[in-house]
Scaffold this motif. Structure first.
Motif, PDB file in Angstrom:
ATOM      1  N   ILE A  68       1.039  -1.300   0.174  1.00  0.00           N
ATOM      2  CA  ILE A  68      -0.004  -0.109   0.080  1.00  0.00           C
ATOM      3  C   ILE A  68       0.982   1.226  -0.166  1.00  0.00           C
ATOM      4  CG2 ILE A  68      -1.710   1.278   1.213  1.00  0.00           C
ATOM      5  CD1 ILE A  68      -2.495  -1.414   2.549  1.00  0.00           C
ATOM      6  N   ASP A  69       0.706   2.071  -1.043  1.00  0.00           N
ATOM      7  CA  ASP A  69       1.512   3.333  -1.023  1.00  0.00           C
ATOM      8  C   ASP A  69       1.185   4.105  -0.018  1.00  0.00           C
ATOM      9  OD1 ASP A  69       2.770   2.432  -3.266  1.00  0.00           O
ATOM     10  OD2 ASP A  69       1.755   3.767  -4.715  1.00  0.00           O
ATOM     11  N   LEU A  70       1.893   5.068   0.731  1.00  0.00           N
ATOM     12  CA  LEU A  70       1.544   5.600   2.020  1.00  0.00           C
ATOM     13  C   LEU A  70       1.488   7.137   1.422  1.00  0.00           C
ATOM     14  CD1 LEU A  70       3.874   3.805   4.573  1.00  0.00           C
ATOM     15  CD2 LEU A  70       1.396   3.651   3.836  1.00  0.00           C
ATOM     16  N   ALA A  71       1.342   7.318   0.214  1.00  0.00           N
ATOM     17  CA  ALA A  71       1.116   8.671  -0.228  1.00  0.00           C
ATOM     18  C   ALA A  71       0.128   8.648  -1.286  1.00  0.00           C
ATOM     19  CB  ALA A  71       2.519   9.200  -0.854  1.00  0.00           C
ATOM     20  N   PRO A  72      -0.489   9.794  -1.559  1.00  0.00           N
ATOM     21  CA  PRO A  72      -1.614   9.743  -2.597  1.00  0.00           C
ATOM     22  C   PRO A  72      -1.121   9.306  -4.107  1.00  0.00           C
ATOM     23  CG  PRO A  72      -1.768  11.945  -1.373  1.00  0.00           C
ATOM     24  CD  PRO A  72      -0.511  11.123  -0.947  1.00  0.00           C
ATOM     25  N   PRO A  73      -1.671   8.430  -4.613  1.00  0.00           N
ATOM     26  CA  PRO A  73      -2.974   7.897  -4.294  1.00  0.00           C
ATOM     27  C   PRO A  73      -3.255   6.695  -3.686  1.00  0.00           C
ATOM     28  CG  PRO A  73      -2.585   7.385  -6.517  1.00  0.00           C
ATOM     29  CD  PRO A  73      -1.343   8.008  -6.058  1.00  0.00           C
ATOM     30  N   TYR A  74      -2.392   6.450  -2.808  1.00  0.00           N
ATOM     31  CA  TYR A  74      -2.525   5.324  -1.782  1.00  0.00           C
ATOM     32  C   TYR A  74      -2.757   4.031  -2.520  1.00  0.00           C
ATOM     33  CZ  TYR A  74      -2.642   9.094   1.302  1.00  0.00           C
ATOM     34  OH  TYR A  74      -2.589  10.390   2.206  1.00  0.00           O
TER      35      TYR A  74
END
Lengths: 388, 388, 388
Positions: A154-160
Motif C-alpha cells: 500500500i503506497d503511503l502517499a496519494p493516491p495510496y
C-alpha cells in the motif's frame, strides 16, 4: 529525493516457507484512517474449499477477491450491491488438490470453474487434445497452480495505491519452467483495477506458451439484449454451432434452455499505442464492464456466449489471449502458438472497469467507436477448423 | 403447541466457510446426564489420512464413525466388542486429495476403499469403462467428495434421537449438478440406525444417475457357513466366475486363498409398502446384520462375495442400488440407468440393524420368510453380459 | 545386562492419528550438551509445499533433510558449505496431493522431482508404459506416498547414533499391499549416513516389485571432467542416445546446452560380502560422494548423466536397483522383475559418504580398485531394447 514510502508485507512465500495465515490490514493501522483501504486473507473451509486461501482487497468502492491457491484467479468483484462474476454449478472455491485435470477426457478443469477471471495457460491453454501420447487438458494448468509468493503493498502517499504482487510457477522437470509474476493494482475510490502480468521462460530452451484471460460476467451485466461492443476488425464463428448465432453475435439472449454456448473469434482494432477496449453492458446501457488491453500483447479475442439457463451457469466470457482456444496443434498450425526464448518474458496489461451509469457506459461506447473509427468489421461465415 | 426442542450445531459449512475443528458434545452438556449420547468430530493425521475428519456417534450401544471428508461414508460401526466393517489392505482413511480415480484404467477408487458403507455414484456408479472419450471410473466419485455441510442434531425430548444431516455435491460445469442430502438417525440404546438420503438434480437438464449402497461386512458376521438371506425373486451370476459358485450363492466360504470374488445380481420380493430385508448372519445364526430398504427406491441388489484371505480383505458386500455395477453403457442398454428431471429428487431409505443373539437373528429370518411367503426364487444360470 | 538407553519419539503415526506438529530436540535437552545432535520437524508453506513436512537431522557435520510427506525421500544433505542434491526447475517440495502421476502420458512424477534421493517403486519403477489397460507411470508411486509412521531415536550412549525409522505403504485393494520400513542412521561427527530398508509383501499373493534408489548429485561434486567410478563388470548403453557417449561413459561434461541425458546400465563386481562402491568425484579428485551397497540386494546399477544446462537441472543419478528403468514388461521379459512371496521381505542397505579432500577421495578410489581387482569391464555397444 526520498523513496516513496510503501507498506509492504509478504503473505506467502514458499522460498521462505512463510504463510502469515489469516491476516488483515487497513488504513487506520497504517496511520491513514481516512484512506478507505483494507486487505485481508483468510482460509476457506468445508467441502473442496479445504485449505484454499482467499485474499480480499477493498478500496471503499469495490471488493475484489483473489484466490492465491488457484493461480491468483479473481473469484468475484463486488461494487455497490452488484457482483461481477457468475454463478457456476461449482459452488465452492476448489482446492487444486481435488482437481484431476485429466478427468472426462481432459475436462477435469470444469470441476473448479467458477471464477470472474481465470488464466488459461501457460504451457497450453485451449481445448483438450492428445498429441504424442500427452493429453493437453482443457485450459491448461494455470488455474490450479497455488501461488508461490504473495506480497501486498500500500503506497503511503496519494493516491495510496494497493498492489498485490504474486508469483505462480508452472514447472516440470524436462518439460517447462514458466513463471508468472502478476501485479494487481487498485486505487482507493476507483472502480477500475489493473492487471500487469509478466510471463518468463526460466528454462534454457525455447518454450511455446499460451495465455488466455478468461474473464466472465453474468447478471445484471449480462441479460436479454445486453450488448458486447469492441472495435472489431473480423469476427469468425468458432464452430458450426456458432454459425447459427452469427447474425446476432454481439447481442445477448436471456437465460435460454438448450442454448449451451456460442463462441466467436475476434480480431480488434487498436489505437496507436495498441490499446483496445471491449465492453459488455446491459440492455438499458446503464451498467457495464469494460476491459482495456493491448492487441500487441493479446492479439486474439474470444467471445464466449454461454447464455444457457441460470442454473447451468448463465455467463459470457470476454477472453483476450495470445491465441484462440482451439486445441494446441491447430493453434500451432495457424501460427498462433507463441514461443518464449530462454530467459525471455512477455508482458500483459489489462484494466477492468465497472461502468455504473448511462454516462459511464456512454463514454466507454464512444471510446470503442473512436478506435473503430468507421473501419469495417468483416464477418467470416465459416469456422476455420473443419469438424469443429 | 411448542416446537420440539432440538440441540443443533453446524460442524462444517462451505457456504459459511465454517469448520468447528475438533469438537464434541454429550448428554451431560445438554442437561441430559442420563441420556447416553455423544457426538465427536476429530481430524485424522498421518499418511494419506492428513486432513480427513472423522465424526463419531455414540448412543450407549453402538459407535458409528462417519467420514465427512469421504462423502459421509461410514467407516465402521462398533457394538459390544464387535466391529461391523472390514479390514482392507488400505489401512488409512484416505483423503480424496490423494486419490486419482483414473489410475489403473479407472480403478483408482481402490486406493481408498475400506469403509463399512460407501455410496457408489452419483453421475455413474459401476465398473469402469470408456465412452465417448470419457473414462467412467470405478464406482464413481461419491466416495471422494468432501461433504459441503454437516449438521448434528440431538432431540431434547425422548427418544432423544441423534441426527447427522449432511450435504454432498457432485458438480461439474456443463456436466452435472447433483446434490445428496443424507440424514443418519440413531436413537440412544438402539442397535439400529437409519439412513435417509435425498438425491437432487440441481441442473436444468435431465440427469442420468446411479447409486449403489456398497455396505460391507466381515468377521465375525462373515465366516465359513455364514448365510446371506433375503426374499429373492431371481438370482443371476454377474459373470463366468460367479457361475462356478451359483449352487452355493447364499452360503459363504471361510477365508479362501485364490477365491477372489463372486458377484450375484438379485431381485427381491417386498411387502406392500415395498419394504424388503437382507441379512447376513454367522454360521451359528446368533450374530448378524440386517438391512431393510425399499425396492421401489432401490430395485436391484448386488451380492459381492469376496471371501478371499483375511489379508486380501475377507468381506461381503450387500449392495442395493438403482442399478447393477456393470459399466454404465450396459446399464443404460438394460434400462437401468435412472434419470432425474430438472429439480427432481429421489429418496432412499435404509435401516441397518445389528442382530446380537439367536433370537434377534431368528426374528429377522422370519421377516425375510414372511416377505418371501413361499414365492419361488428363479436361478438364472448364464450371466446377462457377454464376455463378463 | 541393562538395555541401551535410547531417546525415542513417535512424530507421526496414522494408526494413532498422531502428528506432533512442528517439533525439535537436541542434545542438551537429553542431558547431552556436548553431543552435536539435533532433530527437527517443521511444516512447509507456500505454493505446492502446503502441508508438506520436512524432517532435518543434524550431527555437527551434516544436515540431512528428509521428506516424510514424500515417501521419506531425502531432499538435500548439507555439509561444510556444500550441498548434496541438485537444482531442479521444480523449486518446491511438492505435496503429493498436487501430483497427478498420469499426466503427460504417465510422466506426472516429473512435477515433483527435485530430491537428492528418491525411491522409485514399489509395485513398479521404470519408464511409463501401458499394459492390460493400466498405465504404469514413471518411477512408480513411492515418491508420492506420505509416510504412515515416523519415529526418531537417539542413543543415549556413545556413539549416540541418530535414527529415523519410518513406514511407507503402497496399498490398493486387490492390487498390492507393500510396506517399506526404512531406517536412516547417522552418527554425530560423521559424514556418512546409512539407509537400511525392508520391503515386505503384506498381501497373500506373490507380488512383483521394483525398487530403484534414484540418488542425484550436482555441482560442485558434478562438473566438467568429474568422474564416475565403480568396479564395473559390464556397461551397456540404455538407448541410441547413450551410444553417442559410450566412449566417455564414466566422464562428465560441464553444463551443456542440448545434452539432455545419457543413461548407462551397469553391472558391478563386489567383494565376498557382496559389497560394492560407486563414486562420483570432481575434476580435482578432492571432493566426492560415495555410495556403498550390496549387489546381492541391488544387482543393477543405472548411471544417469543429465549434464544439461544448470537451469534445466544439471545432475547425475547413481541408481542401484532391483532392475533397470525400462518399462516393466521389458524388465519382466529380461528376468529382472523380482517377486515377493506372501509375507516375504527384502532388505536393502546403502551407505552414502561425503569425501571432503583428496585423501578421502583417494581412499575411496582405492577401495573401488580393490574390488575391481584388475577384472575386465566389458563394453556392450548396442542397447538391449530395440527402439529405445
Amino acid at each position: 529525493m526520498m523513496a516513496e514510502a510503501v507498506f509492504s508485507c509478504v503473505l506467502l512465500d514458499s522460498a521462505l516457507s512463510l504463510d502469515v495465515g489469516d491476516w488483515s490490514v487497513e488504513g487506520a493501522q497504517l496511520g491513514l484512517p481516512e484512506v478507505p483501504v483494507k486487505i485481508s486473507k483468510h482460509r476457506l473451509h468445508g467441502g473442496k474449499q479445504q485449505g484454499v486461501d482467499l485474499l480480499t482487497l477493498e478500496n471503499g468502492e469495490m471488493q475484489i477477491s483473489l484466490i492465491p491457491t488457484r493461480g491468483m484467479s479473481i473469484y468475484e468483484v463486488r461494487c455497490d450491491g452488484y457482483r461481477l462474476g457468475w454463478q457456476s454449478p461449482v459452488k465452492e472455491v476448489v482446492n487444486p488438490a481435488f482437481i484431476n485435470a485429466e478427468q472426462r477426457g481432459g475436462k477435469g478443469w470444469l470441476d473448479g470453474f467458477n471464477e470472474m477471471l481465470v488464466r488459461c495457460g501457460f504451457e497450453w491453454a485451449g481445448h483438450p487434445c492428445e498429441e504424442d501420447g500427452v493429453l493437453y487438458t482443457l485450459h491448461g494448468r494455470a488455474a490450479n497452480l497455488p501461488a508461490s509468493r504473495v506480497t501486498v503493498e500500500i503506497d503511503l502517499a496519494p493516491p495510496y495505491a494497493i498492489r498485490v504482487v504474486a508469483l505462480v510457477r508452472e514447472s516440470t522437470f524436462k518439460c517447462c519452467d514458466l513463471e508468472l509474476q502478476t501485479t494487481l493494482t487498485l486505487e482507493p475510490g476507483s472502480r477500475d483495477f489493473h492487471i500487469h502480468d509478466r510471463l518468463t521462460n526460466l528454462g534454457d530452451y525455447n518454450q511455446p506458451f499460451q495465455l488466455i484471460y478468461h474473464g466472465n460476467y453474468s447478471s445484471p451485466f449480462l441479460e436479454q439484449d445486453a450488448q458486447f461492443l469492441a472495435p472489431v476488425k473480423r469476427v469468425t464463428p468458432f464452430n458450426q454451432r456458432a454459425c447459427e448465432g452469427l447474425a446476432q453475435w454481439h447481442c445477448y439472449a436471456g437465460p435460454t434452455a438448450g442454448f449451451d454456448e456460442e463462441v466467436f473469434l475476434l480480431e480488434c482494432y487498436a489505437d496507436e499505442q495498441h490499446r483496445t477496449l471491449a465492453l459488455v453492458h446491459n440492455a438499458a446501457a446503464d451498467l457495464g464492464v469494460s476491459l482495456a488491453y493491448r492487441t500487441d500483447q493479446l492479439p486474439y479475442l474470444t467471445l464466449w456466449k454461454n447464455t444457457d439457463t441460470v442454473r447451468q451457469g448463465y455467463v459470457t466470457g470476454v477472453e483476450p489471449g495470445t491465441c484462440y482456444p482451439y486445441p494446441r496443434p491447430f493453434e500451432r498450425e495457424q501460427g498462433r502458438l507463441a514461443v518464449l526464448a530462454t530467459g525471455a518474458s512477455r508482458e500483459f496489461e489489462l484494466t477492468y472497469g465497472l461502468l455504473m451509469d448511462e454516462q459511464e457506459v456512454g463514454i466507454a461506447r464512444q471510446q470503442v467507436e473512436a478506435i473503430q473509427n468507421g473501419h469495417p468489421c468483416e464477418v467470416i461465415t465459416h469456422p476455420p477448423r473443419a469438424g469443429s
